[in-house]
Motif scaffolding. Structure first.
Motif, mmCIF file in Angstrom:
data_model
loop_
_atom_site.group_PDB
_atom_site.id
_atom_site.type_symbol
_atom_site.label_atom_id
_atom_site.label_comp_id
_atom_site.label_asym_id
_atom_site.label_seq_id
_atom_site.Cartn_x
_atom_site.Cartn_y
_atom_site.Cartn_z
ATOM 1 N N TYR A 176 49.236 43.304 46.206
ATOM 2 C CA TYR A 176 48.347 43.995 45.027
ATOM 3 C C TYR A 176 48.321 43.179 43.748
ATOM 4 C CZ TYR A 176 47.442 48.228 47.546
ATOM 5 O OH TYR A 176 46.732 48.904 48.382
ATOM 6 N N ASP A 177 49.623 42.345 43.416
ATOM 7 C CA ASP A 177 49.725 41.859 42.401
ATOM 8 C C ASP A 177 49.162 40.353 42.271
ATOM 9 O OD1 ASP A 177 50.858 43.999 41.167
ATOM 10 O OD2 ASP A 177 52.764 43.456 41.645
ATOM 11 N N ARG A 178 49.352 39.538 43.592
ATOM 12 C CA ARG A 178 49.222 38.152 43.578
ATOM 13 C C ARG A 178 48.490 37.996 44.990
ATOM 14 N NH1 ARG A 178 54.244 38.030 42.865
ATOM 15 N NH2 ARG A 178 54.768 37.260 44.896
ATOM 16 N N PRO A 179 47.100 38.680 45.117
ATOM 17 C CA PRO A 179 46.373 38.513 46.348
ATOM 18 C C PRO A 179 45.791 37.070 46.422
ATOM 19 C CG PRO A 179 45.246 39.944 44.662
ATOM 20 C CD PRO A 179 46.466 39.544 44.378
ATOM 21 N N HIS A 180 45.798 36.523 47.703
ATOM 22 C CA HIS A 180 45.278 35.264 47.751
ATOM 23 C C HIS A 180 43.830 34.954 48.391
ATOM 24 C CE1 HIS A 180 49.091 33.869 46.169
ATOM 25 N NE2 HIS A 180 48.841 32.734 46.462
ATOM 26 N N HIS A 181 43.476 36.263 49.026
ATOM 27 C CA HIS A 181 42.116 36.162 49.778
ATOM 28 C C HIS A 181 41.047 36.759 48.926
ATOM 29 C CE1 HIS A 181 39.020 36.650 52.820
ATOM 30 N NE2 HIS A 181 40.003 35.977 53.519
ATOM 31 N N PRO A 182 39.963 35.908 48.721
ATOM 32 C CA PRO A 182 38.969 36.441 47.873
ATOM 33 C C PRO A 182 38.468 37.818 48.146
ATOM 34 C CG PRO A 182 38.500 34.312 48.612
ATOM 35 C CD PRO A 182 39.750 34.657 49.596
ATOM 36 N N TYR A 183 38.565 38.328 49.417
ATOM 37 C CA TYR A 183 38.115 39.442 49.765
ATOM 38 C C TYR A 183 38.920 40.517 49.132
ATOM 39 C CZ TYR A 183 36.587 43.642 52.215
ATOM 40 O OH TYR A 183 36.257 44.867 52.928
ATOM 41 N N THR A 184 40.178 40.262 49.392
ATOM 42 C CA THR A 184 41.294 41.233 48.868
ATOM 43 C C THR A 184 41.219 41.347 47.338
ATOM 44 O OG1 THR A 184 42.666 40.344 50.300
ATOM 45 C CG2 THR A 184 43.740 41.859 48.938
ATOM 46 N N GLN A 185 40.995 40.201 46.717
ATOM 47 C CA GLN A 185 40.810 40.185 45.313
ATOM 48 C C GLN A 185 39.609 40.796 44.965
ATOM 49 O OE1 GLN A 185 40.398 35.940 44.910
ATOM 50 N NE2 GLN A 185 42.711 35.573 44.797
ATOM 51 N N ALA A 186 38.645 40.988 45.669
ATOM 52 C CA ALA A 186 37.278 41.591 45.277
ATOM 53 C C ALA A 186 37.640 42.933 45.587
ATOM 54 C CB ALA A 186 35.986 41.065 46.247
ATOM 55 N N LEU A 187 37.958 43.317 46.686
ATOM 56 C CA LEU A 187 38.400 44.811 46.790
ATOM 57 C C LEU A 187 39.171 45.502 45.868
ATOM 58 C CD1 LEU A 187 37.697 46.494 49.409
ATOM 59 C CD2 LEU A 187 39.893 45.805 50.392
ATOM 60 N N LEU A 188 40.128 44.783 45.281
ATOM 61 C CA LEU A 188 41.066 45.464 44.316
ATOM 62 C C LEU A 188 40.352 45.407 43.119
ATOM 63 C CD1 LEU A 188 44.351 43.655 44.997
ATOM 64 C CD2 LEU A 188 44.031 46.239 45.145
ATOM 65 N N SER A 189 39.545 44.437 42.615
ATOM 66 C CA SER A 189 38.916 44.385 41.364
ATOM 67 C C SER A 189 37.763 45.623 41.345
ATOM 68 C CB SER A 189 38.178 43.146 41.041
ATOM 69 O OG SER A 189 36.938 43.182 41.683
ATOM 70 N N ALA A 190 37.328 46.008 42.433
ATOM 71 C CA ALA A 190 36.268 47.083 42.548
ATOM 72 C C ALA A 190 36.738 48.418 42.543
ATOM 73 C CB ALA A 190 35.417 47.082 44.009
ATOM 74 N N VAL A 191 37.977 48.847 42.543
ATOM 75 C CA VAL A 191 38.595 50.098 42.197
ATOM 76 C C VAL A 191 38.381 50.537 40.765
ATOM 77 C CG1 VAL A 191 40.579 51.637 42.809
ATOM 78 C CG2 VAL A 191 40.220 49.609 44.242
ATOM 79 N N PRO A 192 37.843 51.739 40.481
ATOM 80 C CA PRO A 192 37.556 52.213 39.275
ATOM 81 C C PRO A 192 39.084 52.456 38.659
ATOM 82 C CG PRO A 192 36.322 53.419 40.723
ATOM 83 C CD PRO A 192 37.032 52.634 41.525
ATOM 84 N N ASP A 193 39.426 52.261 37.600
ATOM 85 C CA ASP A 193 40.770 52.373 36.997
ATOM 86 C C ASP A 193 40.770 53.493 35.942
ATOM 87 O OD1 ASP A 193 43.367 52.601 36.498
ATOM 88 O OD2 ASP A 193 43.428 50.097 35.756
ATOM 89 N N VAL A 194 41.501 54.596 36.188
ATOM 90 C CA VAL A 194 41.716 55.712 34.962
ATOM 91 C C VAL A 194 41.973 55.108 33.775
ATOM 92 C CG1 VAL A 194 42.521 57.636 34.504
ATOM 93 C CG2 VAL A 194 42.226 57.308 36.690
ATOM 94 N N LYS A 195 42.799 53.956 33.497
ATOM 95 C CA LYS A 195 43.381 53.323 32.478
ATOM 96 C C LYS A 195 42.413 52.838 31.680
ATOM 97 C CE LYS A 195 48.058 53.050 34.104
ATOM 98 N NZ LYS A 195 48.141 52.675 35.458
ATOM 99 N N GLN A 196 41.115 52.557 32.602
ATOM 100 C CA GLN A 196 39.979 51.761 31.673
ATOM 101 C C GLN A 196 39.865 52.717 30.595
ATOM 102 O OE1 GLN A 196 39.286 48.925 32.199
ATOM 103 N NE2 GLN A 196 37.248 48.805 30.986
ATOM 104 N N ALA A 197 39.909 54.024 30.478
ATOM 105 C CA ALA A 197 39.381 55.162 29.541
ATOM 106 C C ALA A 197 39.861 54.519 28.399
ATOM 107 C CB ALA A 197 40.111 56.519 29.804
ATOM 108 N N ALA A 198 41.168 53.927 27.980
ATOM 109 C CA ALA A 198 41.811 53.606 26.773
ATOM 110 C C ALA A 198 40.894 52.271 26.148
ATOM 111 C CB ALA A 198 43.072 53.149 27.107
#
Lengths: 412, 386
Positions: A262-284
């Motif tokens: 979760y902190d240091r993914p090395h595969h482009p797919y994992t990175q894309a998958l993690l970045s696609a998750v909407p984040d509640v903290k984005q509200a700030a």
């Protein structure tokens, strides 16, 4: 670049305490035949639902399996419980290969490997009382004498947090979360050593999901049950599983301990998958989060792309990706990735790190002078791994006999 | 009534766009059934301005879908009792005849449904279904015009080779493409109001991200008002300008997204925030679920409908929570943030009891953009957000 070997001691001890694997899956494949229409239904192709998957689940531990729909994660779970017969590969449960057992031989093994299904509305027979549902595994496997069945059922209902007096009710009298508890009670009835949980909370309301996740956690601690936790919700998987495998189109593309993945993914797919998750903290901050956009849809598993299966949607795909399939290569103590250009986001190497190992040049053409190394596809982690910075195998590679780990097959 | 004034002030403060496109006031929806009267929605008021997005959050049965279906007049008037007022661009919708409603539906207001496969007709080609929606509001348009418009819309929502895919059947589309086709159908008559009922719930995260981006792009292009109904607070945080939290048919919290999600004042919202594990929280921390189950709308609890599941009931003097229903009133953080709760100082309880347990780093992050009335955060600041 942060060294991939730098892992917190806490993570390490957590894995070590996991001990011997209860389940070892090696090179598991499941091809579903595609039949032509018409009178003679010839097989015209195969859906490569699961194509060479290897992993381990430690006793009393948990492995998470994530990926998008159609990536084969549920099929993997159903293979382990032998609801499908695998095309090839091994499923070693405490040393017994479940893949080769006949249905009769499989029956005693089913006691130890149970499953929790996704949909609590369709996985419980509406015409059976809760008591009948939970007691049927007890009766089938003659777990308790007949006069003790009821008391055992009530005990189980109490364990999962239901009123034991409700054994006479029907599933429609319960809410979604309570029904999922009934499904869990049924899976627990045989005191399994391994539970395959296929999307156990995704059909439930948000406020109920946490209740069920906490229940599963308590059961794991109390009874020492190992979990194969299949889900598409990356947050829930991270919460539950110390080790997580990411699947794409029938293959594991990255497998690592939680912190690394979760902190240091090395595969482009994992990175894309993690970045696609909407984040509640984005509200700030407000607005949409910066993310890797991957275009298009998952290709058909009947005719997957050549080479790397993710290359058609990958932001870093190069020529070699279409020609040679990247092996699932160990790059850290508990970290494997299947990519020619593994690296943290924005730090993907320009040259394929796998070319020399595979005996090809940087474009993926066979290199006459190269000597391919067979990395194999072992289920566990080895004591030696490929150091991304030095571009060599780290550890005692020259003396494979000295390696104590029994899974160090790829070292030789 | 205090509810009304509060909403109005909140809106005029947040949206400079002026008059709101959709205005829902004191909406009450009841369904008489064999088991009794189902109070699906009770005294609900909200509004959306052009170019703005309202997010409605709640569990199943909280009335979020029922209320937005009422906006399009989708409830059978013989089986539904609707009270209150719904105005789209000044036009009252409640009590409108079916033929007048049909002029609004799909034209000035459209809806995107959750399950795209069930909402598209399996027997008709996608292009045919799109041009039908176009033809319904453009009676003079020829079949060729309709087809051209369908291709144009499929192209707009990012379907590759739209001139070929227009002749496909829904089952030939993937899940994400179906949802795009649904969005294309919703947008084909340039509606000024788009209601998206769980538009991404059945989709994978990468496809969900594509669809949400698409909705955002289209909103910028057409300056339409969007209502997103979802249970995913992450989607709300990234998409919505304002949030309406619903519980048991009532609005329990309403305000600007940043304000509401960083300083929630209602225990139910706290529960929603604390029961979702996110991808950066401490994995060893235990999830804090909301105990119990959502109430039955046939026989809702007395007083505050959340009190049987609320862990903060003992902080309210007497048995106020179980006897009297709290009003939706502005809390301690200004008129733009309404909450329905008896708790006297929810900000302090949130900062001292809830936040440290669910997200210590959020506690820090929320303190920075806080308005003047902010309570000082008691948790030690973490460097993560700075």
């Amino acid at each position: 670049m942060v060294s991939v070997q730098k892992e917190s001691d806490a993570t390490l001890t957590r894995h070590r305490s996991g001990g011997q694997p209860v389940l070892e899956v090696e090179d598991l494949k499941m091809y579903f035949p595609v039949k032509s229409s018409g009178l003679v239904r010839r097989t015209v192709g195969h859906v490569q639902a699961v194509d060479g998957v290897s992993f381990q689940v430690p006793a009393g531990g948990a492995l998470g399996l994530v990926g998008e729909s159609g990536c084969g994660k549920s099929t993997t779970g159903r293979l382990i419980t032998r609801l499908h017969d695998p095309t090839s590969g091994a499923i070693r449960f405490e040393g017994t290969d479940l893949a080769r057992l006949s249905p009769r031989q499989m029956k005693p093994m089913r006691r130890d490997v149970q499953m929790i299904f996704q949909d609590p509305f369709s996985s419980l027979n509406p015409r059976h009382t809760v008591g009948a549902i939970v007691s049927s595994p007890l009766v089938t496997h003659s777990m308790v004498p007949k006069d003790k069945v009821l008391s055992r059922v009530q005990e189980l209902l109490e364990v999962v947090g239901l009123n034991p007096e409700h054994y006479n009710r029907y599933p429609n009298e319960f809410s979604g979360g309570q029904r999922q508890r009934i499904g869990i009670a049924r899976a627990l009835a045989l005191q399994p050593k391994l539970l395959v949980a296929d999307e156990p909370v995704s059909a439930l309301d948000v406020s109920i999901q946490a209740q069920v996740v906490n229940l599963l956690e308590d059961l794991q601690k109390e009874f020492g049950i190992a979990f194969l936790f299949i889900a598409h919700d990356l947050g829930v998987v991270r919460h539950f599983c110390p080790e997580v495998a990411v699947m794409y189109l029938g293959k594991i593309v990255e497998i690592a301990d939680r912190d690394t993945l979760y902190d240091r993914p090395h595969h482009p797919y994992t990175q894309a998958l993690l970045s696609a998750v909407p984040d509640v903290k984005q509200a700030a901050i407000g607005g949409r989060r910066e993310r890797i956009r991957i275009e298009g849809d998952v290709p058909s598993p009947i005719n997957p792309p050549s080479g790397c299966r993710f290359r058609t949607r990958c932001f870093h795909a190069k020529e070699i990706c279409a020609r040679v399939e990247p092996p699932l290569m160990q790059i850290g103590r508990r970290h494997k990735v299947a990519c020619h250009f593994p690296g943290e986001l924005g730090k993907h190497p320009e040259e394929p790190v796998t070319a020399r190992l595979l005996g090809v040049d940087d474009q993926g053409s066979p290199d006459p002078g190269g000597s391919p190394t067979d990395l194999g596809n072992p289920p566990g982690f080895s004591d030696t791994w490929f150091d991304l910075e030095k571009r060599t195998m780290a550890g005692a590679r020259t003396t494979p006999g000295a390696s104590a780990n029994d899974t160090a097959r790829d070292a030789g | 009534m205090s509810t009304d004034t509060g909403v109005t002030t909140s809106k005029s403060a947040s949206s400079a766009a002026g008059e709101r496109l959709l205005e829902v006031e004191h909406l009450t929806v009841k369904f008489p059934t064999a088991d009794g009267l189902v109070n699906a929605v009770t005294d609900l008021s909200y509004g959306v301005a052009r170019g703005q997005t309202l997010g409605i959050v709640g569990e199943s049965g909280s009335g979020k879908s029922v209320s937005s279906m009422a906006v399009l007049g989708l409830h059978d008037p013989r089986r539904t009792r609707i009270e209150g007022s719904i105005r789209i661009d000044g036009q009252e919708v409640i009590g409108l005849s079916e033929s007048r409603l049909r002029k609004i539906r799909g034209n000035s207001a459209a809806m995107i449904f959750q399950d795209a496969l069930a909402s598209l007709h399996p027997f008709y080609r996608v292009g045919k279904q799109l041009s039908e929606a176009y033809g319904a509001h453009h009676p003079k348009a020829s079949a060729r015009d309709g087809r051209r418009k369908a291709i144009e819309m499929l192209d707009l929502v990012g379907i590759p080779q739209p001139d070929r895919r227009v002749d496909d059947f829904p089952h030939q589309f993937s899940g994400g493409m179906r949802q795009r086709a649904m969005i294309a159908m919703g947008l084909i008559n340039d509606p000024s109001l788009l209601i998206a009922d769980e538009p991404t719930t059945a989709l994978d995260v990468t496809v969900q991200a594509q669809i949400l981006d698409l909705l955002g792009d289209l909103q910028r292009e057409f300056d339409s008002a969007i209502i997103i109904i979802t249970h995913d607070l992450g989607v709300i945080a990234e998409m919505a300008d304002e949030v309406l939290v619903m519980y048991a048919g009532r609005a329990v919290e309403y305000g600007a997204t940043r304000e509401l999600l960083t300083h929630p004042e209602m225990p139910y919202t706290w529960g929603l925030l604390s029961s979702v594990p996110d991808v950066s929280a401490d994995p060893d921390a235990r999830l804090l679920p909301i105990p119990g189950n959502p109430p039955s709308l046939l026989d809702p609890p007395t007083g505050c409908s959340f009190h049987p599941r609320c862990v903060h009931v003992d902080k309210v003097p007497g048995d106020l929570c179980s006897t009297s229903t709290p009003e939706l009133t502005p809390g301690g953080r200004g008129p733009g943030h309404l909450k329905r709760c008896h708790l006297a100082d929810p900000d302090r309880i949130y900062a001292t009891e809830v936040l440290p347990e669910i997200a210590p780093d959020l506690a820090d992050g929320s303190a920075t953009p806080a308005p003047s009335t902010a309570t000082p955060s008691t948790t030690p600041p973490t460097t993560k957000e700075a």
